[in-house]
Write a protein that holds these residues in place. Structure first.
Motif, PDB file in Angstrom:
ATOM      1  N   ALA A  95       0.830  -1.205   0.000  1.00  0.00           N
ATOM      2  CA  ALA A  95       0.000   0.000   0.000  1.00  0.00           C
ATOM      3  C   ALA A  95       0.862   1.251   0.000  1.00  0.00           C
ATOM      4  O   ALA A  95       0.667   2.163  -0.807  1.00  0.00           O
ATOM      5  CB  ALA A  95      -0.940  -0.002   1.203  1.00  0.00           C
ATOM      6  N   THR A 192     -15.916  -6.153  -6.053  1.00  0.00           N
ATOM      7  CA  THR A 192     -14.969  -5.072  -6.288  1.00  0.00           C
ATOM      8  C   THR A 192     -14.513  -5.149  -7.729  1.00  0.00           C
ATOM      9  O   THR A 192     -15.027  -5.936  -8.518  1.00  0.00           O
ATOM     10  CB  THR A 192     -13.797  -5.172  -5.279  1.00  0.00           C
ATOM     11  OG1 THR A 192     -12.945  -4.055  -5.434  1.00  0.00           O
ATOM     12  CG2 THR A 192     -12.992  -6.440  -5.474  1.00  0.00           C
ATOM     13  N   ILE A 196      -8.771  -6.245  -8.749  1.00  0.00           N
ATOM     14  CA  ILE A 196      -8.407  -6.328  -7.332  1.00  0.00           C
ATOM     15  C   ILE A 196      -9.246  -7.356  -6.596  1.00  0.00           C
ATOM     16  O   ILE A 196      -9.219  -7.424  -5.375  1.00  0.00           O
ATOM     17  CB  ILE A 196      -8.494  -4.947  -6.641  1.00  0.00           C
ATOM     18  CG1 ILE A 196      -9.849  -4.283  -6.855  1.00  0.00           C
ATOM     19  CG2 ILE A 196      -7.383  -4.046  -7.115  1.00  0.00           C
ATOM     20  CD1 ILE A 196      -9.984  -2.961  -6.125  1.00  0.00           C
ATOM     21  N   HIS A 235      -6.870 -14.602   0.430  1.00  0.00           N
ATOM     22  CA  HIS A 235      -7.136 -13.161   0.283  1.00  0.00           C
ATOM     23  C   HIS A 235      -8.202 -13.007  -0.787  1.00  0.00           C
ATOM     24  O   HIS A 235      -8.026 -13.483  -1.907  1.00  0.00           O
ATOM     25  CB  HIS A 235      -5.865 -12.415  -0.127  1.00  0.00           C
ATOM     26  CG  HIS A 235      -6.048 -10.936  -0.281  1.00  0.00           C
ATOM     27  ND1 HIS A 235      -6.277 -10.107   0.792  1.00  0.00           N
ATOM     28  CD2 HIS A 235      -6.033 -10.142  -1.366  1.00  0.00           C
ATOM     29  CE1 HIS A 235      -6.395  -8.850   0.364  1.00  0.00           C
ATOM     30  NE2 HIS A 235      -6.250  -8.853  -0.941  1.00  0.00           N
ATOM     31  N   SER A 238      -9.920  -6.479  -2.496  1.00  0.00           N
ATOM     32  CA  SER A 238      -9.627  -5.202  -1.857  1.00  0.00           C
ATOM     33  C   SER A 238     -10.846  -4.291  -1.872  1.00  0.00           C
ATOM     34  O   SER A 238     -11.773  -4.471  -2.660  1.00  0.00           O
ATOM     35  CB  SER A 238      -8.473  -4.503  -2.596  1.00  0.00           C
ATOM     36  OG  SER A 238      -7.292  -5.256  -2.519  1.00  0.00           O
ATOM     37  N   GLN A 239     -10.807  -3.285  -0.983  1.00  0.00           N
ATOM     38  CA  GLN A 239     -11.867  -2.291  -0.833  1.00  0.00           C
ATOM     39  C   GLN A 239     -13.204  -2.978  -0.553  1.00  0.00           C
ATOM     40  O   GLN A 239     -14.219  -2.747  -1.196  1.00  0.00           O
ATOM     41  CB  GLN A 239     -11.939  -1.383  -2.081  1.00  0.00           C
ATOM     42  CG  GLN A 239     -12.806  -0.141  -1.971  1.00  0.00           C
ATOM     43  CD  GLN A 239     -12.420   0.819  -0.857  1.00  0.00           C
ATOM     44  OE1 GLN A 239     -11.522   0.562  -0.087  1.00  0.00           O
ATOM     45  NE2 GLN A 239     -13.111   1.930  -0.760  1.00  0.00           N
ATOM     46  N   GLY A 276      -7.717  -6.317   2.586  1.00  0.00           N
ATOM     47  CA  GLY A 276      -8.713  -5.793   1.657  1.00  0.00           C
ATOM     48  C   GLY A 276      -9.784  -4.951   2.292  1.00  0.00           C
ATOM     49  O   GLY A 276     -10.780  -4.619   1.645  1.00  0.00           O
ATOM     50  N   ARG A 321      -4.295  -0.637   3.107  1.00  0.00           N
ATOM     51  CA  ARG A 321      -5.088   0.541   2.753  1.00  0.00           C
ATOM     52  C   ARG A 321      -5.822   1.098   3.978  1.00  0.00           C
ATOM     53  O   ARG A 321      -5.893   2.323   4.164  1.00  0.00           O
ATOM     54  CB  ARG A 321      -6.106   0.134   1.679  1.00  0.00           C
ATOM     55  CG  ARG A 321      -7.011   1.260   1.210  1.00  0.00           C
ATOM     56  CD  ARG A 321      -8.286   0.727   0.554  1.00  0.00           C
ATOM     57  NE  ARG A 321      -8.022  -0.366  -0.352  1.00  0.00           N
ATOM     58  CZ  ARG A 321      -7.908  -0.236  -1.669  1.00  0.00           C
ATOM     59  NH1 ARG A 321      -8.033   0.959  -2.211  1.00  0.00           N
ATOM     60  NH2 ARG A 321      -7.702  -1.282  -2.436  1.00  0.00           N
TER      61      ARG A 321
END
Length: 467
Positions: A95, A192, A196, A235, A238-239, A276, A321
């Motif tokens: 990040a 997302t 990502i 994983h 993200s976001q 994430g 993040r």
């Protein structure tokens, strides 16, 4: 919904009207506080961070500049550390990472996840405890793996059968044992952007659980004398704003965890649920706080372990993040303002600033949304729809697609964009031979340089052509 257009989203039907969630503010000078770091304030229209007015910061350090709020960074790191006290919290260095940040993380008691030899070098330079470092990456070189073993990295997250063989050969040669986690794909796709979302099957990361590759990878790691099997790593993207995706992924990964116990005969002590966790870039975003995330994720794992009849492994997470994203903003100086007539008689201001896609590629790369505020003065003008664009020779060089700014924004004004701590400096480039901005730390009314501004000498340092 806008339809696809071969020239990109900016040309799609409806794009000129702005997103449905963007509302005209009653006061375009007001600060939307949850988008900014905790010390950000406005007085007479001037934005201050860490007690430093950005007008003064720019006078001293120039623009554009990334502004890193040390108190905010430490507070967010501490919030994850405390909320996930029974976990290992690995900060995702991709990040944003530099020696100063690595030192802060060590002082706050977090671990560090790196995904390249360069990031590992930063950790080494900062004196970060190597036993608290995890090494990711889908294509680590032999030299990178050798260095990780030499330095005593706490865990290597393996991502292919080739890598398992490489790492086993290295540990045998040097006579050392290295902790290993197996990266798996759980077949869960986070809600997302495609680029990502990293847990569906058709992508480059990890071993598939469904195909049986993940179980075979575990067998190979367990059989290698120099590799100490720690557990599974997953994983999902993200976001992410809720834990529903983690619930499905945890169920599938824990099912494999139980299978390993039954069929391989080994109790893996750890499991990594990845990161994430999302942040607020605009008023449409509503992220969970660390305490809420910890409660919900712990309940998920406890429930699944009870259902499977297995002991709960030591858990890890990897926020990046969520820690550094809100802790940094970017300040720009306005160079030109252009009024453009839109359909139906509406108008939009194109506010051109002295940075752009070289310091924030995410808008162009991920169609990401950002916010902005006038940072150098107050204005009595009514809010006007604006697009903050950069100075590069690209039509897609856009920093903020849609924002309401005061209608009298003019050259010389400062505009600040919140939430730029994650991936902006990390992905920054020298496109058009731009010089990457500095990262200026702020705390208690003072500034300090975290990363200096690049110079033309830096550009020419790698240009070995004949002079």
């Amino acid at each position: 919904m806008p339809t696809a257009h071969p020239s990109g989203w900016a040309h799609a039907d409806g794009a000129l009207r702005g997103p449905h969630w963007l509302r005209e503010p009653a006061d375009p000078n007001a600060l939307v506080e949850h988008l900014w770091s905790q010390t950000a304030t406005k007085a007479d229209g001037v934005l201050s961070v860490g007690g430093v007015p950005l007008t003064e910061l720019v006078r001293e350090h120039g623009s554009p500049a990334y502004v890193l709020d040390e108190d905010d960074f430490r507070a967010r790191a501490g919030a994850f550390r405390d909320a996930f006290a029974d976990y290992d919290v690995f900060y995702a260095g991709k990040a944003f990472l530099c020696t100063t940040v690595a030192r802060w993380l060590a002082e706050e008691g977090l671990s560090l996840d790196v995904c390249s030899g360069g990031e590992l070098s930063v950790a080494e330079r900062a004196g970060f405890p190597m036993e608290r470092v995890g090494f990711h990456g889908n294509n680590k070189t032999v030299r990178e793996l050798e260095r990780a073993v030499e330095l005593g990295v706490g865990r290597v997250i393996v991502d292919s059968f080739d890598e398992i063989a490489r790492l086993a050969a290295i540990t045998t040669e040097v006579g050392r044992t290295t902790g290993v986690m197996v990266r798996v794909t759980a077949g869960v796709e986070a809600h997302t952007h495609e680029y990502i979302a990293t847990a569906h099957e058709d992508q480059k990361f990890g071993f598939s659980i469904a195909s049986g590759d993940a179980l075979e990878a575990v067998r190979r790691v367990h059989a290698a004398p120099g590799l100490r099997l720690l557990g599974l790593h997953s994983h999902i993207g993200s976001q992410i704003f809720d834990t529903s995706g983690f619930e499905v992924a945890a169920r599938r990964v824990l099912a494999l965890h139980a299978t390993v116990s039954e069929e391989v005969g080994v109790e893996m002590p750890e499991m990594d649920l990845g990161g994430g966790f999302g942040i607020a870039y605009t008023t449409q975003d509503d992220p969970s706080d660390p305490a809420q995330l910890a409660t919900e994720m712990t309940k998920i794992v406890e429930h699944e372990c009870r259902a499977l009849g297995v002991a709960e492994p030591r858990l890890s997470i990897e926020p990046g993040r969520a820690i550094v994203g809100p802790s940094m903003c970017t300040v720009y100086e306005v160079g030109t303002v252009k009024e453009v007539a839109l359909d139906g008689g509406a108008r939009r201001s194109y506010v051109s600033v002295d940075g752009g896609m070289s310091d924030n590629i995410r808008t162009a790369l991920y169609d990401a949304d950002y916010s902005a505020t006038l940072a150098s003065r107050s204005s009595e003008a009514a809010p006007a729809l604006a697009r903050v664009v950069g100075k590069h020779c690209e039509a897609g060089d856009i920093v903020v697609k849609d924002e309401f700014l005061p209608g009298d924004v003019r050259p010389g004004d400062l505009v600040a964009v919140p939430g730029t701590g994650a991936y902006c400096r990390s992905m920054a480039s020298n496109y058009n031979h731009a010089l990457r901005p500095p990262v200026i730390g702020v705390r208690d009314g003072k500034t300090f340089t975290v990363m200096r501004r690049e110079t033309e000498a830096d550009l020419f340092a790698t240009d070995v052509g004949v002079l």
